[in-house]
Scaffold this motif. Structure first.
Motif, PDB file in Angstrom:
ATOM      1  N   VAL A 187      -6.400  -0.188  -4.890  1.00  0.00           N
ATOM      2  CA  VAL A 187      -6.457   1.273  -4.824  1.00  0.00           C
ATOM      3  C   VAL A 187      -6.705   1.688  -3.378  1.00  0.00           C
ATOM      4  O   VAL A 187      -7.788   1.472  -2.836  1.00  0.00           O
ATOM      5  CB  VAL A 187      -7.558   1.839  -5.738  1.00  0.00           C
ATOM      6  CG1 VAL A 187      -7.446   3.356  -5.806  1.00  0.00           C
ATOM      7  CG2 VAL A 187      -7.466   1.236  -7.123  1.00  0.00           C
ATOM      8  N   ILE A 188      -5.708   2.271  -2.744  1.00  0.00           N
ATOM      9  CA  ILE A 188      -5.778   2.617  -1.324  1.00  0.00           C
ATOM     10  C   ILE A 188      -6.482   3.955  -1.136  1.00  0.00           C
ATOM     11  O   ILE A 188      -6.167   4.938  -1.796  1.00  0.00           O
ATOM     12  CB  ILE A 188      -4.363   2.679  -0.719  1.00  0.00           C
ATOM     13  CG1 ILE A 188      -3.681   1.312  -0.868  1.00  0.00           C
ATOM     14  CG2 ILE A 188      -4.406   3.105   0.741  1.00  0.00           C
ATOM     15  CD1 ILE A 188      -2.234   1.310  -0.475  1.00  0.00           C
ATOM     16  N   GLY A 189      -7.431   3.974  -0.229  1.00  0.00           N
ATOM     17  CA  GLY A 189      -8.097   5.222   0.121  1.00  0.00           C
ATOM     18  C   GLY A 189      -9.172   5.650  -0.851  1.00  0.00           C
ATOM     19  O   GLY A 189      -9.774   6.706  -0.682  1.00  0.00           O
ATOM     20  N   ALA A 190      -9.440   4.855  -1.885  1.00  0.00           N
ATOM     21  CA  ALA A 190     -10.440   5.256  -2.886  1.00  0.00           C
ATOM     22  C   ALA A 190     -11.810   4.681  -2.529  1.00  0.00           C
ATOM     23  O   ALA A 190     -11.922   3.619  -1.917  1.00  0.00           O
ATOM     24  CB  ALA A 190     -10.026   4.780  -4.268  1.00  0.00           C
ATOM     25  N   THR A 191     -12.842   5.386  -2.942  1.00  0.00           N
ATOM     26  CA  THR A 191     -14.207   4.902  -2.762  1.00  0.00           C
ATOM     27  C   THR A 191     -14.669   4.225  -4.043  1.00  0.00           C
ATOM     28  O   THR A 191     -13.937   4.147  -5.034  1.00  0.00           O
ATOM     29  CB  THR A 191     -15.155   6.070  -2.440  1.00  0.00           C
ATOM     30  OG1 THR A 191     -15.259   6.918  -3.591  1.00  0.00           O
ATOM     31  CG2 THR A 191     -14.637   6.876  -1.257  1.00  0.00           C
ATOM     32  N   SER A 192     -15.896   3.770  -4.037  1.00  0.00           N
ATOM     33  CA  SER A 192     -16.440   3.092  -5.220  1.00  0.00           C
ATOM     34  C   SER A 192     -16.777   4.076  -6.338  1.00  0.00           C
ATOM     35  O   SER A 192     -17.242   3.672  -7.401  1.00  0.00           O
ATOM     36  CB  SER A 192     -17.709   2.307  -4.833  1.00  0.00           C
ATOM     37  OG  SER A 192     -18.651   3.178  -4.226  1.00  0.00           O
TER      38      SER A 192
ATOM     39  N   ASP B  35       3.774  -4.619  -9.237  1.00  0.00           N
ATOM     40  CA  ASP B  35       4.387  -5.073  -7.981  1.00  0.00           C
ATOM     41  C   ASP B  35       4.539  -6.586  -7.939  1.00  0.00           C
ATOM     42  O   ASP B  35       5.516  -7.100  -7.400  1.00  0.00           O
ATOM     43  CB  ASP B  35       3.533  -4.622  -6.789  1.00  0.00           C
ATOM     44  CG  ASP B  35       3.564  -3.119  -6.599  1.00  0.00           C
ATOM     45  OD1 ASP B  35       4.663  -2.544  -6.609  1.00  0.00           O
ATOM     46  OD2 ASP B  35       2.482  -2.512  -6.450  1.00  0.00           O
ATOM     47  N   ARG B  36       3.560  -7.309  -8.484  1.00  0.00           N
ATOM     48  CA  ARG B  36       3.617  -8.770  -8.462  1.00  0.00           C
ATOM     49  C   ARG B  36       2.964  -9.308  -9.740  1.00  0.00           C
ATOM     50  O   ARG B  36       2.186  -8.599 -10.393  1.00  0.00           O
ATOM     51  CB  ARG B  36       2.863  -9.335  -7.247  1.00  0.00           C
ATOM     52  CG  ARG B  36       3.485  -8.982  -5.915  1.00  0.00           C
ATOM     53  CD  ARG B  36       2.654  -9.496  -4.737  1.00  0.00           C
ATOM     54  NE  ARG B  36       1.443  -8.733  -4.511  1.00  0.00           N
ATOM     55  CZ  ARG B  36       0.218  -9.222  -4.460  1.00  0.00           C
ATOM     56  NH1 ARG B  36       0.028 -10.511  -4.688  1.00  0.00           N
ATOM     57  NH2 ARG B  36      -0.825  -8.450  -4.225  1.00  0.00           N
ATOM     58  N   ALA B  37       3.279 -10.577 -10.075  1.00  0.00           N
ATOM     59  CA  ALA B  37       2.670 -11.193 -11.266  1.00  0.00           C
ATOM     60  C   ALA B  37       2.849 -12.707 -11.216  1.00  0.00           C
ATOM     61  O   ALA B  37       3.768 -13.229 -10.566  1.00  0.00           O
ATOM     62  CB  ALA B  37       3.302 -10.637 -12.539  1.00  0.00           C
TER      63      ALA B  37
ATOM     64  N   ASP C  93      -0.045  -3.092  -5.981  1.00  0.00           N
ATOM     65  CA  ASP C  93      -0.451  -3.068  -4.574  1.00  0.00           C
ATOM     66  C   ASP C  93      -0.603  -1.667  -4.015  1.00  0.00           C
ATOM     67  O   ASP C  93      -1.430  -1.427  -3.138  1.00  0.00           O
ATOM     68  CB  ASP C  93       0.582  -3.802  -3.705  1.00  0.00           C
ATOM     69  CG  ASP C  93       0.513  -5.300  -3.887  1.00  0.00           C
ATOM     70  OD1 ASP C  93      -0.602  -5.837  -3.921  1.00  0.00           O
ATOM     71  OD2 ASP C  93       1.580  -5.931  -3.991  1.00  0.00           O
ATOM     72  N   LYS C  94       0.217  -0.747  -4.457  1.00  0.00           N
ATOM     73  CA  LYS C  94       0.395   0.508  -3.727  1.00  0.00           C
ATOM     74  C   LYS C  94      -0.126   1.710  -4.504  1.00  0.00           C
ATOM     75  O   LYS C  94       0.542   2.724  -4.642  1.00  0.00           O
ATOM     76  CB  LYS C  94       1.876   0.697  -3.387  1.00  0.00           C
ATOM     77  CG  LYS C  94       2.468  -0.484  -2.594  1.00  0.00           C
ATOM     78  CD  LYS C  94       3.918  -0.304  -2.284  1.00  0.00           C
ATOM     79  CE  LYS C  94       4.811  -0.429  -3.490  1.00  0.00           C
ATOM     80  NZ  LYS C  94       4.841  -1.788  -4.041  1.00  0.00           N
TER      81      LYS C  94
ATOM     82  N   LEU D 147       2.856  -4.316   2.807  1.00  0.00           N
ATOM     83  CA  LEU D 147       1.706  -4.445   1.908  1.00  0.00           C
ATOM     84  C   LEU D 147       1.958  -5.513   0.850  1.00  0.00           C
ATOM     85  O   LEU D 147       1.089  -6.351   0.572  1.00  0.00           O
ATOM     86  CB  LEU D 147       1.423  -3.093   1.252  1.00  0.00           C
ATOM     87  CG  LEU D 147       0.075  -2.918   0.547  1.00  0.00           C
ATOM     88  CD1 LEU D 147      -1.074  -3.117   1.523  1.00  0.00           C
ATOM     89  CD2 LEU D 147      -0.002  -1.535  -0.077  1.00  0.00           C
ATOM     90  N   GLU D 148       3.157  -5.504   0.266  1.00  0.00           N
ATOM     91  CA  GLU D 148       3.498  -6.504  -0.754  1.00  0.00           C
ATOM     92  C   GLU D 148       3.539  -7.904  -0.161  1.00  0.00           C
ATOM     93  O   GLU D 148       3.057  -8.867  -0.767  1.00  0.00           O
ATOM     94  CB  GLU D 148       4.845  -6.163  -1.384  1.00  0.00           C
ATOM     95  CG  GLU D 148       4.812  -4.940  -2.288  1.00  0.00           C
ATOM     96  CD  GLU D 148       6.175  -4.634  -2.880  1.00  0.00           C
ATOM     97  OE1 GLU D 148       7.092  -5.472  -2.728  1.00  0.00           O
ATOM     98  OE2 GLU D 148       6.334  -3.562  -3.492  1.00  0.00           O
ATOM     99  N   GLN D 149       4.126  -8.033   1.043  1.00  0.00           N
ATOM    100  CA  GLN D 149       4.228  -9.339   1.682  1.00  0.00           C
ATOM    101  C   GLN D 149       2.850  -9.899   2.020  1.00  0.00           C
ATOM    102  O   GLN D 149       2.605 -11.098   1.892  1.00  0.00           O
ATOM    103  CB  GLN D 149       5.075  -9.230   2.957  1.00  0.00           C
ATOM    104  CG  GLN D 149       6.555  -9.017   2.708  1.00  0.00           C
ATOM    105  CD  GLN D 149       7.199 -10.246   2.098  1.00  0.00           C
ATOM    106  OE1 GLN D 149       7.143 -11.352   2.652  1.00  0.00           O
ATOM    107  NE2 GLN D 149       7.810 -10.078   0.933  1.00  0.00           N
TER     108      GLN D 149
END
Length: 663
Positions: free
Chosen positions: A616-621, A561-563, A581-582, A474-476
């Motif tokens: 946001v993984i798995g989240a809806t609006s 995770d990144r910047a 990311d996660k 996911l990060e890559q």
């Protein structure tokens, strides 16, 4: 393709011939053996299309009397068949048609038009939670209600599927009858068939094709029958009479009917296509009203959206089948893995093909043939297979389309020329197959056997860690997506991305215009660390390097995770972009971490703006925890993937998120 002139006993005939096989088919229709030849003015034998000249009138070579006697017998049967239909003696007419059509069953090699690779989709790939089956049944129910209770004269009767090349249209049309447990009739206009009679009168021709497919004639043999004396007599019958014959025969079948018509745009003429759609709709309605409410589902596929309407302007139900998933990849790979680790084979196939049906088949075949397959070798093989099918001139248009999509310019806002050139290759989400994207950007060039493994685009599609380290995968993916945007001078965000502005007097466009540093290099150093149980800035956090893209390789690095540091191109103002990311279900924890990270950055660098990007993984609006974010931010939930990553890269993002969620 040439227009060939041929002098026969019936006078001068002309026909568009596309291949040598077309020529042989035509000769056989005229009563000559398929192995026959034509003669030029000097009586020189010509057997190949490339040897024929459009300006020359050829003659038919002599053939055996026994063959000719057989044709005369056929003519008598033809007349009888037409008379039986005209008198509405449909049962006797059907017996005569079955008997007459036996001469056109072929030698067994023509039946490949009903075989699709991969097979048995109904048994192994039904979409997530059976979504494919449910969606298919729902659209059939919608059509049934439209026929039962028509609200107006434009109520739909036919279902249209617009999918690009290799996206599984034929597969669905062949497997849908088994999924629905209905009697299937598959009609296709491809396979390099002669379509002269279809283009002359599409309505009658499609009715005859329906009858011939019921009589088990292969699709490729249907034009031969229609071009015969028998077929031509039937083509002279009234359309209403032919339709009544078709409806009568369909009524002999106890179950519901599924008619799948493939590649209708091969007919080329819009008026012909619309006439065919109208006639199929009439068949469906007549089956319901005259066959004791028999349901006749008509599904038509096309590489292009237009003309998806009938001659009267009646609407066509548009249906987009669910996108293939991991189980589809498993299905395709099963015959090719040869006891290899399935997860490893999936990595190879999905990296090279994504979830594009034909590309997955290419990848599976390459895996079976490669003694030591790698992502690079399989990708190179798949791209090579595609280059045999796609004109080189299209790759430049594909490249522009991918970049414009990343800028936030959807297909309908791009030029008409781009739309026309690429529509035949786009799936239901308007995305290109991954190997075509990689080919368009030169990751594997036409004359180059090596794949550029250092390309950020290769890294973006590479799924090497999908099953062994989903978090790293996911990060890559996110890292390579940013590097790809930077390498093509794209802004940090697409113009389609929604930015929630917090605490500053700036509008969303200011953030959408942010650019990456002119030079960007990946750094494994962290910006934050844990000291005495308290998160604080590291040396890099206190004095960050402008050209560094921070993707920390430090175990358990906190908060982000990144910047990286972005810059506004007009004002020169800097903005620290902080990425998570996660984020799974604990959005509140992610919000708290990003607030903490932003406070530390602003405390040390007050002149810098901060933008938080939250995947946001798995989240809806419907999530609400983001309301507690104190700084400007972008939420990337399921509904925002297409806008953030573009339609071409969103499928990879979904797969990476799914693997992380399952892992």
């Amino acid at each position: 393709m040439k227009i060939i002139q041929l002098q026969t006993t019936d006078g001068l005939q002309k026909r568009v011939i596309r291949s040598t096989q077309n020529l042989r088919d035509w000769l056989e229709e005229l009563g000559a053996p398929s192995s026959s030849y034509v003669l030029d003015a000097n009586n020189v034998q010509r057997t190949d299309l490339e040897d024929l000249d459009e300006n020359v009138v050829y003659s038919l070579a002599a053939f055996s009397p026994s063959r000719k006697r057989k044709r005369v017998s056929s003519e008598l049967s033809s007349s009888t068949l037409a008379e039986l239909i005209h008198s509405r003696s449909f049962d006797e007419a059907w017996q005569a048609l079955e008997k007459l059509s036996r001469h056109y069953l072929g030698d067994g090699n023509e039946t490949h038009d009903t075989i699709c690779n991969p097979l048995k989709i109904s048994r192994t790939w039904k979409g997530k939670d059976g979504a494919l089956v449910k969606s298919l049944r729902d659209v059939c129910d919608e059509v049934k209600k439209s026929i039962q209770y028509p609200k107006d004269g434009r109520a739909g009767r036919v279902v249209g599927i617009r999918l690009g090349s290799g996206c599984g249209k034929s597969h669905l049309l062949l497997e849908a009858p088994r999924i629905l447990q209905q009697h299937g009739i598959y009609i296709t206009y491809n396979l390099d068939q002669l379509l002269t009679f279809d283009c002359q009168d599409g309505s009658k021709a499609v009715l005859l094709r329906t009858l011939l497919r019921l009589a088990k004639l292969p699709n490729k043999m249907c034009p031969r029958f229609i071009g015969s004396e028998a077929g031509q007599l039937l083509m002279k019958l009234d359309t209403l009479l032919l339709r009544a014959f078709v409806v009568h025969q369909l009524g002999m079948i106890e179950s519901s009917i599924f008619i799948g018509v493939d590649e209708i745009m091969e007919l080329q003429h819009q008026l012909v296509v619309k006439a065919v759609l109208s006639e199929l709709g009439e068949v469906a309605v007549n089956c319901y009203h005259h066959n004791n409410h028999q349901q006749c589902n008509v599904f038509v596929s096309s590489l292009k959206e237009e003309p998806f309407s009938t001659a009267s302007g009646r609407r066509i139900f548009r249906w987009s089948p669910p996108v293939p998933d991991e189980s589809a990849a498993e299905l395709i790979l099963q015959p090719y893995t040869h006891d290899r680790d399935l997860n490893r084979c999936k990595v190879l196939a999905i990296s090279a093909a994504g979830f594009h049906f034909r590309s997955l088949v290419f990848a599976a075949q390459a895996i079976a043939q490669d003694m030591a397959p790698s992502v690079q070798s399989i990708l190179n093989s798949v791209i090579h297979r595609w280059r045999e099918r796609v004109p080189e001139s299209l790759f430049a248009a594909m490249r522009d389309y991918v970049l414009d999509s990343c800028r936030g310019l959807p297909l309908h806002r791009q030029s008409v020329q781009v739309h026309a050139m690429l529509e035949s290759y786009l799936d239901e989400k308007l995305s290109l197959p991954p190997p075509l994207i990689l080919g368009a950007f030169g990751v594997a060039n036409a004359g180059n056997e090596e794949v550029d493994g250092a390309s950020p685009l290769f890294g973006l599609f590479n799924c090497d860690f999908a099953y062994t380290d989903p978090a790293k995968h996911l990060e890559q993916f996110g890292l390579h997506f940013d590097i790809f945007r930077h390498s093509h001078d794209l802004s940090v965000l697409s113009s389609e991305v929604h930015v929630a502005v917090r605490g500053v007097k700036k509008d969303p466009a200011w953030y959408q215009n942010l650019k990456y540093p002119s030079e960007l290099r990946t750094s494994g150093e962290a910006l934050f660390c844990l000291r005495n149980r308290e998160v604080t800035l590291t040396e890099q956090g206190e004095v960050p390097t402008r050209k560094n893209y921070y993707a920390p390789r430090v175990a358990n690095h906190p908060l982000i995770d990144r910047a990286f540091i972005a810059m506004h191109p007009l004002s020169g103002d800097e903005c620290f972009v902080l990425i998570q990311d996660k984020v799974n279900k604990d959005v509140s924890k992610a919000v708290e971490d990003l607030n903490s990270a932003a406070r530390l950055i602003k405390g040390k660098h007050p002149s810098m703006e901060v933008l938080c990007i939250v995947n946001v993984i798995g989240a809806t609006s419907n999530t609400a925890a983001q309301d507690n974010l104190e700084y400007s931010h972008v939420l990337v939930r399921e509904d925002e993937l297409d806008a953030f990553y573009s339609v071409n890269f969103a499928p990879v993002a979904r797969f990476a998120r799914l693997r992380h969620e399952l892992g």
